[in-house]
Structures are given as structure tokens and as C-alpha cells.
Design an enzyme around this catalytic site. Structure first.
Site, mmCIF file in Angstrom:
data_model
loop_
_atom_site.group_PDB
_atom_site.id
_atom_site.type_symbol
_atom_site.label_atom_id
_atom_site.label_comp_id
_atom_site.label_asym_id
_atom_site.label_seq_id
_atom_site.Cartn_x
_atom_site.Cartn_y
_atom_site.Cartn_z
ATOM 1 N N GLN A 135 0.907 -1.013 0.054
ATOM 2 C CA GLN A 135 -0.061 0.202 0.076
ATOM 3 C C GLN A 135 0.838 1.229 -0.043
ATOM 4 O OE1 GLN A 135 -1.616 0.519 3.864
ATOM 5 N NE2 GLN A 135 -2.059 2.775 3.378
ATOM 6 N N SER A 138 1.871 6.699 2.511
ATOM 7 C CA SER A 138 2.541 7.726 3.283
ATOM 8 C C SER A 138 3.660 8.323 2.415
ATOM 9 C CB SER A 138 3.166 6.938 4.434
ATOM 10 O OG SER A 138 2.350 6.727 5.685
ATOM 11 N N GLU A 256 -8.020 -0.785 7.920
ATOM 12 C CA GLU A 256 -7.090 -1.141 8.571
ATOM 13 C C GLU A 256 -7.304 -1.381 10.313
ATOM 14 O OE1 GLU A 256 -4.281 2.349 8.469
ATOM 15 O OE2 GLU A 256 -2.473 0.969 8.990
#
Lengths: 418, 374
Positions: A135, A138, A256
């Protein structure tokens, strides 16, 4: 009030138990059960090979991603069946670390936003462990402030409709082992930050991707920096509309925090057992009232988390949605483990500083915890972000005043651009 | 798995909440805090009529015969309402002790009176400052007469029945003493929480009848306190939740620097931490309730867990409720101090936090040593 299975749950549990008994990689059991926080679980075998083999075996028998629909490689199981599976899988669940991001976050995001053709093509090999996903969210400029990300996606000027990606991601778990990833980018810097984002999925072998492992405080490298230099993504791999990326990312982030009853480790059983064994000049450490007082404080946190999980599982068992109480898990476990590690080192006296297996009698699991636990308090939502979430979503307090809310992204002051 | 209260138990909780909102309002609690009455007699009577006092007492002894899970949900509501009644002494301790080891005659004699609220009972252990241990018991019984001092004795000024730990040749035993009988002198004490009364009671040859086996007093006390610990944990959970709600409501209402103070992260994070403590305490209290209601061998560990966690949460929530209220939280006029007093009173009610921390770890160690049942 009881901890008993319903008859259907008991039947399901028996079926799971029998299958695991007959099929689990028993030769790894001892090693997996000794795994401690902050240390890799497997040394005798390549952990990736072992993880993929177990996942494949599960998938072939219909035990992979069991809450996913069957057509996407799952079993169509209920949430409580998923919990029971997790309880029965036990130490072998430790092999699944490689797939946590893919199964927990990428899969659900694809399920909600990808085309039907893509779902049927991508999800089964994700479920079976053939493909590993990461993923790419960030960035150096956007961690807690995820929407502040700066990786650009611009339309290619060759009429293909493809997108050209330039920028950098960071803290990408498992990027070096991944076949695919989901990527959030900025497509329009002229609108406020949440509105100019777009999500894609992409092949991690695409030309122009460079992955650099990050050396962490504890010397390991679970996270990576990922650089994008003119990486091309077909428009068909866009998830959601152009400019809808923030909404798409919320699907991912909600998932999440949905892992119910998985039980974040606090390190308490390790500390308790250590105090039972540890001899001091005045006798066993556990006889020391100061030690007992500290142990008791850690014990009630570990127990509180355990039984908070039981409450959530009970809600699932009744077909209800668990309450917000599960949001405390990582916040409590992360901080608790860090304090616990410091306390364990303190019990070792000056020798607590030793992190060398040949010169320490304490197996150094607490040294490993000490050096890994700062990450727990940051990854997947910092302690501060989690407190904000509890305050705003559970207690109903107002959100932060956001000075950048209605400002075009390009005009928002940043560290390098005030 | 059903690690939750049943719909009927939740309904009982709603009834209790409604009843107490009406009968144990802030005004009613303050009447006891500020006035001469040691507890709210009307409320106590009403609770008896509602069946709250006898919830866990069998019908043949004048109770309602529900069970301990029902008593737990009632306890939680009493905690929320800071109810100024002698529940901890009379129901969680005296009635539990009688149910555990009382003879048929003793149970017939006292339990109906405790269930109806006609008599208040209490458990008399502490004699002086410091940890309450078996060794610290100096009160003595000889020839059926009790001599010694119990202080502080919860509700000792209003109780008719005391179950007293005292020495005899076989060791420490428990004795039933009629506090309205001869040889008893009592004096109400000023305390940090006047909504739950405390007294110094001096026994000078008071008639004492043995309860349970001689020399087994401290073992029985330990069993009784485990039961009380779970029930008090529910009072602590109820109080924690209410203190958190008060702080949250004030943070939403109070404006400073041109905004709600609840929009400042310093306040939000404090409230989030209160929520965390209250949630852990609730889950641990449920663990205690499960062990208590099923007669599990886990009860000693579960009770100590519920107790340590409950004390921690209530003290944390009550002190930070004042902090969120700022200066107003320190005024007599605001209700914050009712919770602060109760939190710190309950923290000591059946032994200090360090005592229970010690017990918890000792019991975990013993459980660890015990052979695991197949």
C-alpha cells in the site's frame, strides 16, 4: 454470560481444527511459538517461501481470506467464523505477516472500487498468496497528514490516456516482496488538498520504480522508500474517479482498524514468565512488592485488551457490529509494550544494556521489544491520531481547526515552502 | 460466545438508571454530603422495594433470587449515581459472607432483614492505619465476648449487624455481632467521602456468635472480598463513565480562546485516555462478573484484575474530570468532587490498590503453578 460457542460455531471450529491438525506445517510450530516481538519468526526456512506455501495450501482447501466472497477467492464466511479461524490457526497465523497489508487493506479497497473484471483477475491470486500487495500511501511530506501527499500523476501527452507518476512514497511495508500495490497520487494541485487526489493500482515491476529499504532503529528493514520516475499506469487501473482518491483511501484505512479480536501483543506473558524465573540477590523477582505492583499494572492492561476483544467477538457472534471500544487496542498495546520493555531491562540492572546473545542470559527479547516498540506507536496511525479518532468519533468532540482546508494545495505552507 | 449481559439484564440496568436518576439526583447526594444523615434512608427503602438489595439473595431468604450478574448491573448504576447508601457494606460484604458460610439459622435470621433494608450489615476488618492483613487483627473473642476497636468501619454508625474478624485460640475467625446490643460504642468519623459513612466502633465485651469455621476467618474474608471486589468494580466503572461524560459535556460547552475547549488536542487526548481507562476497566469488570456468576476457579484472579483496573480507571477519570472543568471543577457547587470523593473512597474500601496488585500477581503465580486441567 459465557465463552461457549453456539452449536454452529462449535461445528465450524471442529472442522477448522481438524483441517489445521492435518495440514499445518508442524515442523515450524516450535520456532513460530518462540517468535517474539521485534524478531523475525523463522530462521530455519525462508519466511517468504514458508508463508506462501501455507497460504497456497489454505487457498486450495478454501481457508484463505475466508470472509471474502467465494468468487474472489474467499469462503463467504461470517465475521465470527473468521475470528474462530484466527483462534484455531494460532501460531501458524504468524506466517501470514507477508499478506497483512494485501488481505487487510488492498483487497477490500479493490473489492469496493475495482471493475468486476479486475476483481476476478486480481483478488483470487491475492487471496492464495501467489501475489503479494503493498500500500503506497505515506510520503515524507504526508504521514499523519496523509492528504498532504505530493506524488504527482499527470496525463501522458501521447494520447494513450495513461498516467505518468513522479514522486516518492515512504514507510511502504513489504514493497520489496510485492507484485502489486495501491497508490494514491495528486492529480490536481489547484484545488484543496483532499479534492485533488486519485487512486490507482499498479504493477510493482513497472519501469521507473526504485525500492530502497529503510534501515530502522532496530537494524531491520521492514519498511521501504519507493521512488517513482515517470512510471506509466493505464487509466483502466484507476480506482474511483479522478479526484475521488481521498474517499477511496478511507475504505482502505477503515479496514486497517477492523481486525477484530486479533489481539495486539502487549508483551505481558513474556514479562510475567521472566519475573517467575528471574532470581535476584533477595530471592525471586516476583516476590518483590515493587515488581508485583508494576506487573499488576501491565496485567490489567493485557487482560483489559483481551476481554475487550471478547466483547467485540460476542457482538459478532450475535450478528451485531462491535462497538467503538476496539479502537483502543493499538494505543494501549504499543505504549504498554514500550514501558514493559524498559521495566524488564531495569530488572536486569546494568546488564540490561547487553544485546548480545553470547553474553546475556535473558534471551534479549525485551531488548528487541525496546528497539521495535517505538514503531508500534507510530505505524498505522500514531498514538496522537488514535486519540483524536477516539475523541472525535467515539466521544463526539469537534475536529481540529484546519487552516489548510479551503486553500488550493499548491498554496499550503510546508516545511520547505512557508 | 456471549460475553455480555442479556437483554433482560440490560433492561434491569435501564430501570435502575431511571430510578436512580429520579431518586439519587445530585441534590439528594448533596443532602447526605452536607447534612446530618449518614445515608439516604428513603432511597435505601426504595431500592429494597425495587428488589435491588435482594437481587442476588435467594428467595427462601427474602431475596429476589436473580443472581450476581443482575447485582453487577445494579452496582454499575449505583456508581453512576454516586448513590449515598450502605450497599458495599450491607449487600456486597455482609450478605455475601452470610450466603457463603452462614448456618441455616444465621441465614434465616439475617438475610431477609438485609434484603428488606430493615437491618444494615457491615464487615469489620481494619483497626488502624496500614495494610489490613490477618496479622494486623488484634480484636479478640473470649467466652463469646468481643473486645477491641474497629476503625474505620464502613457504615459502622448505622449498621445493626457487624461481621467481625477477631482472634480466638484457633486463629482469626469471623463473628456476628449485634451492633445495637450491649458492649458497643460508636462514633461517626469525618472522611474524604461523607456520602458513604465511616465510624470508629469500640467493642467492650459485646456478645459474638461465630460465623464459619474457627480459625478460617481470613480465608472467608478473602472469598468475601473477591465477591465485593467485582461488585465494587462495577460501581467504579459506572462512576468512571459518568465522570467521563461530565468532562466531555463540559468540553463541548465551555468556550475559551474563541472556541470550544474540547477542540484543543490537550483536552481531547485527556478525554481519550479517560475513555481508554474506562473501557479497559469495563472489560475487566465483565471478566470478574463472568467468574463470579459461574463460580469459576478463575474468580481470585478475575476479581483482583477487575479491582485493580476499576480503581485505576475511576481515580483517573475523576481527577481529570476536575482538570477539564478547570477552576469550576474545584468549586463545591459543581458535582465533580462527588465523583472524586467516591473514586478515592472506593479505592480504599476493601484494601488499597497496592494490596490488590500484590494479590493479583500472587494469584497469577499460583494459577501458573497449578496443574492445568485437561
Amino acid at each position: 454470560m459465557n465463552f461457549d460457542d453456539t452449536p454452529q460455531e462449535a461445528q465450524f471450529r471442529a472442522e477448522v481444527r481438524a483441517w489445521i491438525q492435518a495440514n499445518a506445517p508442524k515442523h515450524l510450530e516450535a520456532e513460530l511459538s518462540q517468535a517474539t516481538f521485534g524478531n523475525s519468526a523463522l530462521k530455519s526456512e525462508d519466511p517468504i517461501v514458508a508463508a506462501k506455501a501455507w497460504q497456497k495450501k489454505k487457498a486450495e482447501a478454501g481457508w484463505a481470506c475466508l470472509h471474502w466472497p467465494k468468487e474472489y477467492g474467499g469462503r463467504g464466511a461470517t465475521p465470527i467464523e473468521r475470528v474462530i479461524w484466527g483462534q484455531e490457526e494460532g501460531v501458524y497465523g504468524g506466517l501470514g505477516g507477508l499478506f497483512i497489508i494485501g488481505h487487510g487493506m488492498c483487497g477490500p479497497t479493490l473489492m469496493a472500487w475495482a471493475s468486476e473484471d479486475h476483481k476476478r483477475a486480481l483478488l483470487p491470486p491475492l487471496a492464495s498468496g501467489e501475489h503479494v500487495w503493498c500500500q503506497l500511501f505515506s510520503e515524507p511530506a504526508g504521514g499523519s497528514d496523509l492528504a498532504g501527499l505530493r506524488t504527482r500523476a499527470e496525463p501522458a501527452n501521447d494520447g494513450t490516456g495513461d498516467w505518468i507518476i513522479r514522486g516518492q512514497k515512504i514507510w511502504t511495508s513489504g514493497a520489496q516482496n510485492s507484485d502489486y500495490g495501491i497508490l494514491i497520487t495528486r492529480t490536481d494541485p489547484n484545488v484543496p488538498k483532499h479534492k485533488g487526489l486519485t487512486m490507482f493500482w499498479l504493477d510493482m515491476k513497472s519501469p521507473g520504480i526504485e525500492i530502497r529499504p529503510i534501515k530502522q532503529v532496530n537494524g531491520q528493514s521492514g519498511f521501504n522508500e519507493v521512488f517513482f520516475t515517470d512510471v506509466r499506469i493505464p487509466d483502466a487501473q484507476r480506482l474511483g474517479a479522478v479526484g475521488q482518491g481521498w474517499q477511496v483511501s478511507l475504505t482502505t484505512l477503515m479496514n486497517e482498524r477492523l481486525s477484530i479480536g486479533s489481539g495486539m501483543p502487549t508483551g505481558f506473558p513474556d514479562l510475567f514468565n521472566y519475573c517467575l524465573e528471574l532470581e535476584t540477590a533477595d530471592g525471586p523477582a516476583i516476590d518483590d512488592p515493587m515488581v508485583r505492583s508494576r506487573l499488576a499494572q501491565f496485567a490489567v492492561k493485557a487482560s483489559g485488551l483481551k476481554y475487550t476483544g471478547m466483547r467485540a467477538i460476542s457482538a459478532l457472534s450475535k450478528g451485531e457490529t462491535p462497538g467503538p471500544e476496539n479502537s483502543i487496542g493499538k494505543l494501549v498495546a504499543g505504549a504498554s509494550m514500550q514501558e514493559l520493555a524498559m521495566f524488564a531491562l531495569d530488572l536486569q540492572g546494568q546488564a540490561g544494556v547487553i544485546n548480545d546473545p553470547e553474553h546475556s542470559d535473558a534471551a534479549m527479547k525485551f531488548q528487541a521489544m525496546l528497539l521495535r516498540s517505538p514503531a508500534t506507536r507510530v505505524e498505522g496511525g500514531t498514538d496522537e491520531i488514535l486519540r483524536n479518532i477516539i475523541a472525535e468519533r467515539v466521544l463526539g468532540l469537534p475536529g481540529d481547526i484546519r487552516v489548510d482546508k479551503d486553500v488550493p494545495f499548491k498554496d499550503i505552507p510546508t516545511s520547505g515552502r512557508s | 460466545m456471549n460475553f455480555d449481559f442479556s437483554d433482560e439484564q440490560k433492561q434491569l440496568r435501564d430501570e435502575a438508571r431511571k430510578f436512580l436518576a429520579d431518586r439519587s439526583s445530585s441534590k439528594a447526594v448533596r443532602a447526605i454530603l452536607e447534612g446530618p444523615e449518614p445515608f439516604d434512608r428513603e432511597l435505601w427503602k426504595g431500592m429494597a422495594e425495587m428488589g435491588f438489595l435482594g437481587a442476588a439473595i435467594p428467595e427462601e431468604y427474602g431475596g429476589v433470587g436473580l443472581g450476581h450478574l443482575e447485582l453487577c448491573v445494579i452496582a454499575e448504576e449505583l456508581g453512576r449515581a454516586v448513590a449515598p447508601v450502605p450497599m458495599v457494606s450491607s449487600i456486597y460484604q455482609a450478605a455475601e459472607a452470610l450466603m457463603l458460610v452462614g448456618t441455616e439459622t444465621q441465614k434465616q435470621m439475617w438475610l431477609p432483614k438485609l434484603a428488606s433494608g430493615e437491618v444494615i450489615g457491615t464487615l469489620a476488618l481494619a483497626e488502624a492505619s496500614g495494610r489490613v492483613t490477618e496479622k494486623a487483627i488484634k480484636a479478640q473473642v473470649a467466652n463469646g465476648k468481643l473486645t477491641g476497636v474497629k476503625s474505620p468501619l464502613a457504615d459502622g454508625d448505622v449498621a445493626g449487624l457487624a461481621i467481625v474478624a477477631a482472634r480466638e485460640p484457633q486463629g482469626v475467625s469471623l463473628f456476628i455481632v449485634d451492633l445495637d446490643g450491649p458492649g458497643v460504642a460508636r462514633e461517626t468519623l469525618d472522611t474524604i467521602d461523607p456520602t458513604r459513612s465511616q465510624a470508629k466502633v469500640t467493642f467492650d465485651g459485646a456478645p459474638a456468635e461465630r460465623l464459619g469455621e474457627p480459625g478460617q476467618g481470613w480465608r472467608i474474608v478473602s472469598d468475601v472480598l473477591d465477591r465485593a471486589a467485582v461488585l465494587i468494580a462495577f460501581e467504579q466503572v459506572g462512576g468512571s463513565d459518568r465522570a467521563l461524560e461530565m468532562a466531555r459535556d463540559y468540553a463541548l460547552e465551555r468556550m475559551a480562546f474563541g472556541r470550544q475547549i474540547g477542540s484543543f488536542q490537550a483536552i481531547k487526548h485527556m478525554l481519550a485516555d479517560m475513555y481508554v481507562a474506562a473501557t479497559l476497566a469495563r472489560s475487566n469488570a465483565y471478566y470478574g462478573a463472568w467468574a463470579l456468576s459461574t463460580g469459576s476457579s478463575e474468580l481470585p484472579v478475575a476479581a483482583a484484575t477487575a479491582r485493580v483496573s476499576g480503581t485505576q480507571a475511576y481515580q483517573h477519570c475523576a481527577k481529570n474530570n476536575i482538570q477539564v472543568h478547570g477552576g469550576m471543577g474545584f468549586t463545591w457547587a459543581f458535582d465533580c468532587h462527588l465523583f472524586y470523593r467516591r473514586a478515592n473512597g472506593l479505592a480504599l474500601a476493601i484494601g488499597s490498590q497496592t494490596t490488590w496488585e500484590d494479590l493479583l500477581i500472587e494469584r497469577m503465580r499460583r494459577r501458573n503453578d497449578a496443574p492445568v486441567a485437561a
